[in-house]
Write an enzyme that holds these catalytic residues in place. Structure first.
Site, short mmCIF file in Angstrom:
data_model
loop_
_atom_site.label_atom_id
_atom_site.label_comp_id
_atom_site.label_asym_id
_atom_site.label_seq_id
_atom_site.Cartn_x
_atom_site.Cartn_y
_atom_site.Cartn_z
N LYS A 170 30.58 -50.20 30.64
CA LYS A 170 31.97 -50.40 31.10
C LYS A 170 32.96 -49.91 30.03
O LYS A 170 33.88 -49.16 30.33
CB LYS A 170 32.24 -51.88 31.40
CG LYS A 170 31.30 -52.48 32.44
CD LYS A 170 31.61 -53.95 32.72
CE LYS A 170 31.42 -54.87 31.53
NZ LYS A 170 30.04 -54.99 31.04
N ARG A 195 35.20 -61.95 36.10
CA ARG A 195 33.80 -62.23 35.82
C ARG A 195 33.30 -63.47 36.55
O ARG A 195 32.14 -63.83 36.39
CB ARG A 195 33.67 -62.49 34.33
CG ARG A 195 32.85 -61.46 33.59
CD ARG A 195 33.05 -61.78 32.13
NE ARG A 195 32.02 -61.26 31.33
CZ ARG A 195 32.18 -60.26 30.47
NH1 ARG A 195 33.33 -59.64 30.39
NH2 ARG A 195 31.19 -59.90 29.72
N ARG A 238 23.41 -51.19 19.73
CA ARG A 238 24.83 -50.78 19.71
C ARG A 238 25.48 -51.03 18.35
O ARG A 238 25.29 -52.07 17.73
CB ARG A 238 25.60 -51.55 20.78
CG ARG A 238 27.12 -51.37 20.66
CD ARG A 238 27.85 -51.87 21.85
NE ARG A 238 27.68 -53.29 22.07
CZ ARG A 238 28.19 -53.93 23.13
NH1 ARG A 238 28.88 -53.27 24.03
NH2 ARG A 238 28.01 -55.21 23.27
N ARG A 271 28.01 -56.16 16.80
CA ARG A 271 28.71 -57.35 17.30
C ARG A 271 27.84 -58.58 17.13
O ARG A 271 26.62 -58.51 17.28
CB ARG A 271 29.05 -57.15 18.79
CG ARG A 271 30.37 -56.46 18.99
CD ARG A 271 30.66 -56.07 20.40
NE ARG A 271 30.37 -57.06 21.42
CZ ARG A 271 30.64 -56.88 22.71
NH1 ARG A 271 31.21 -55.75 23.11
NH2 ARG A 271 30.35 -57.80 23.60
N ARG A 310 23.46 -63.63 27.73
CA ARG A 310 24.59 -62.96 28.41
C ARG A 310 24.12 -62.32 29.73
O ARG A 310 24.85 -62.34 30.72
CB ARG A 310 25.19 -61.89 27.49
CG ARG A 310 26.00 -62.50 26.36
CD ARG A 310 26.25 -61.51 25.24
NE ARG A 310 26.98 -60.34 25.66
CZ ARG A 310 26.93 -59.16 25.06
NH1 ARG A 310 26.15 -58.99 23.99
NH2 ARG A 310 27.64 -58.16 25.49
P1 AP5 Z 1 29.18 -50.33 26.38
O1 AP5 Z 1 30.02 -49.28 26.98
O2 AP5 Z 1 29.63 -50.98 25.13
O3 AP5 Z 1 28.79 -51.43 27.50
P2 AP5 Z 1 29.65 -52.57 28.15
O4 AP5 Z 1 29.29 -52.64 29.60
O5 AP5 Z 1 31.09 -52.43 27.80
O6 AP5 Z 1 28.99 -53.81 27.41
P3 AP5 Z 1 29.67 -55.08 26.70
O7 AP5 Z 1 28.58 -55.73 25.91
O8 AP5 Z 1 30.90 -54.71 25.93
O9 AP5 Z 1 30.05 -55.90 27.92
P4 AP5 Z 1 30.20 -57.38 28.00
O10 AP5 Z 1 30.76 -57.43 29.36
O11 AP5 Z 1 29.05 -58.27 27.76
O12 AP5 Z 1 31.09 -57.74 26.73
P5 AP5 Z 1 32.63 -58.06 26.59
O13 AP5 Z 1 33.07 -57.50 25.31
O14 AP5 Z 1 33.37 -57.76 27.83
O15 AP5 Z 1 27.71 -49.72 26.15
C1 AP5 Z 1 26.67 -50.49 25.58
C2 AP5 Z 1 25.80 -49.60 24.70
O16 AP5 Z 1 25.16 -48.60 25.53
C3 AP5 Z 1 26.58 -48.80 23.64
O17 AP5 Z 1 25.78 -48.69 22.51
C4 AP5 Z 1 26.81 -47.43 24.30
O18 AP5 Z 1 26.93 -46.42 23.33
C5 AP5 Z 1 25.54 -47.27 25.13
N1 AP5 Z 1 25.75 -46.52 26.36
C6 AP5 Z 1 26.82 -46.58 27.21
N2 AP5 Z 1 26.65 -45.76 28.25
C7 AP5 Z 1 25.42 -45.19 28.10
C8 AP5 Z 1 24.65 -44.24 28.87
N3 AP5 Z 1 25.11 -43.75 30.03
N4 AP5 Z 1 23.44 -43.87 28.41
C9 AP5 Z 1 22.95 -44.38 27.24
N5 AP5 Z 1 23.62 -45.27 26.44
C10 AP5 Z 1 24.85 -45.67 26.88
O19 AP5 Z 1 32.58 -59.67 26.50
C11 AP5 Z 1 32.09 -60.33 25.35
C12 AP5 Z 1 32.22 -61.83 25.56
O20 AP5 Z 1 33.63 -62.17 25.72
C13 AP5 Z 1 31.55 -62.41 26.80
O21 AP5 Z 1 30.18 -62.69 26.58
C14 AP5 Z 1 32.38 -63.68 27.03
O22 AP5 Z 1 32.02 -64.69 26.11
C15 AP5 Z 1 33.79 -63.21 26.68
N6 AP5 Z 1 34.50 -62.67 27.85
C16 AP5 Z 1 34.94 -61.39 28.03
N7 AP5 Z 1 35.53 -61.26 29.21
C17 AP5 Z 1 35.48 -62.48 29.82
C18 AP5 Z 1 35.90 -62.95 31.08
N8 AP5 Z 1 36.53 -62.16 31.98
N9 AP5 Z 1 35.67 -64.26 31.37
C19 AP5 Z 1 35.07 -65.09 30.49
N10 AP5 Z 1 34.62 -64.69 29.27
C20 AP5 Z 1 34.83 -63.39 28.94
#
Ligand code: AP5
Length: 218
Positions: free
Chosen positions: A13, A85, A124, A157, A168
């Protein structure tokens, strides 16, 4: 362009939102990045959120909804990354967008097998200043541990440790996956195979948005 990027942790994402933001003049609103910014600044929200994030749990809806309402103030074109979410978050977003008179174009669901998600997240490394993501397996930086663009030192992270990643992924299945049906029912869902190379996924997202909105993206 007004879209939601929906998908489990590691689906790509953030990677796709950054590309779309850079090339299509649209603003990325990442709730994860906003929460990490609050943590770095030591705000009351950041301190409260830290306790949930570090164990892979979701931060309470009321805190998230208030944060997103304030982030979307005055913005008419956006990519929501990591929000909504939960069903209550999706319902609150419906109310907000109706009040703003801004209908959603599409909800893009990025689908990747669980074992690949696990591998992606534990490999990552990110630039803490710009949030640009690298991956030691699929997308390594030119120099290990250093960002290609601004030379910052890359970090892992705190929630990318294997036990927290597993938690997660479970939380996604339990609390976020119901949104797939929520958006399918209103005809907004576009499903993308996100286990492909980054550029192919971007192209598929753009053509999906064009089909949904009837407007060709430049
Ligand atoms: P990346 O693009 O970073 O993936 P992502 O889907 O953004 O993953 P996140 O871990 O950031 O998502 P998340 O939803 O768990 O975390 P968030 O920060 O929102 O890619 C991942 C890896 O794969 C990278 O190394 C990238 O280089 C690689 N990659 C990407 N595309 C690729 C491809 N096509 N091929 C190969 N490799 C690839 O949330 C963190 C925490 O915040 C949550 O756990 C929660 O506690 C809190 N939080 C955030 N939002 C909310 C919400 N709305 N409600 C409640 N709590 C929330």
């Amino acid at each position: 362009m007004r879209i939601i990027l929906l998908g489990p942790p590691g689906a790509g994402k953030g990677t796709q939102a950054q590309i779309l933001e850079k090339n299509h003049n649209v603003w990325q609103v990442s709730t994860g990045d906003l929460l990490r910014m609050h943590r770095t600044e030591g705000t009351p929200l950041g301190l409260e959120a830290a306790e949930y994030m570090d164990r892979g749990a979701l931060v309470p809806d009321s805190l998230i909804i208030a944060m997103v309402e304030s982030a979307l103030r005055g913005v008419d074109s956006f990519i929501l990354d990591g929000f909504p979410r939960t069903v209550p978050q999706a319902e609150a977003l419906d109310v907000l967008l109706e009040r703003m008179n801004y209908p959603l174009d599409a909800v893009i669901l990025l689908q990747v097998p669980r074992e690949v998600l696990f591998e992606r997240l534990t490999a990552r490394w990110v630039n803490p200043r710009t949030n640009r993501s690298y991956n030691t397996i699929s997308m390594p930086p030119k120099v290990a541990g250093i960002d290609d663009e601004d030379g910052s030192k890359l970090v892992q992270r705190s929630d990318d440790q294997p036990e927290t990643v597993a938690k997660r992924l479970d939380v996604f299945d339990e609390q976020t996956a119901p949104l797939i049906e929520y958006y399918r029912k209103v005809g907004k869902l576009i499903e993308i195979n996100a286990y492909q190379d980054v550029d192919t996924i971007t192209a598929e997202i753009l053509s999906g948005i064009e089909r949904a909105s009837g407007v060709k993206s430049s």
